[in-house]
Design a protein around this motif. Sequence first.
Motif, PDB file in Angstrom:
ATOM      1  N   ARG A  86       0.811  -1.213   0.000  1.00 39.23           N
ATOM      2  CA  ARG A  86       0.000   0.000   0.000  1.00 39.23           C
ATOM      3  C   ARG A  86       0.844   1.262   0.000  1.00 39.23           C
ATOM      4  N   GLU A  88       3.047   2.011  -2.022  1.00 39.80           N
ATOM      5  CA  GLU A  88       3.065   2.430  -3.426  1.00 39.80           C
ATOM      6  C   GLU A  88       1.657   2.570  -4.001  1.00 39.80           C
ATOM      7  N   SER A  89       0.769   1.646  -3.687  1.00 43.05           N
ATOM      8  CA  SER A  89      -0.542   1.635  -4.345  1.00 43.05           C
ATOM      9  C   SER A  89      -1.425   2.813  -3.947  1.00 43.05           C
ATOM     10  N   LYS A  90      -1.293   3.295  -2.717  1.00 43.62           N
ATOM     11  CA  LYS A  90      -2.110   4.445  -2.300  1.00 43.62           C
ATOM     12  C   LYS A  90      -1.721   5.702  -3.086  1.00 43.62           C
ATOM     13  N   ALA A  92      -0.219   5.664  -6.061  1.00 44.63           N
ATOM     14  CA  ALA A  92      -0.567   5.419  -7.461  1.00 44.63           C
ATOM     15  C   ALA A  92      -2.043   5.709  -7.713  1.00 44.63           C
ATOM     16  N   SER A  93      -2.905   5.385  -6.766  1.00 44.82           N
ATOM     17  CA  SER A  93      -4.328   5.668  -6.914  1.00 44.82           C
ATOM     18  C   SER A  93      -4.590   7.160  -7.046  1.00 44.82           C
TER      19      SER A  93
END
Length: 99
Positions: A86, A88-90, A92-93
């Motif tokens: 998360r 990275e993914s947060k 990226a979102s």
Amino acid sequence: MSVLVAFSVTPIGSGSDVGELVAAAVRVVRDSGLPNRTDAMFTTVEGETWEEVMAVVQAAVAVVQAASPRTSTVIKVDWREGPVGRLESKVASVERHLA
């Protein structure tokens, strides 16, 4: 399980240039092997358990405390069931929404 901890440790009473002491704390985080990111205000570290992440935070704060007469620490925790990654993914979102 995914645990994200954003923290800031500030040496107090060590003069106006605290970069070296803050770098020592960041070095502890980076040496931990856990995913992490440092920006101007916080260092964020991610792990699978509360214990592993908080052990890194505690060690980073201890390095600063050992070299400073006083420290101030701010901690923010995002703890949830689900996959790791998360850190990275947060971001990226949000970037997808900005594009």
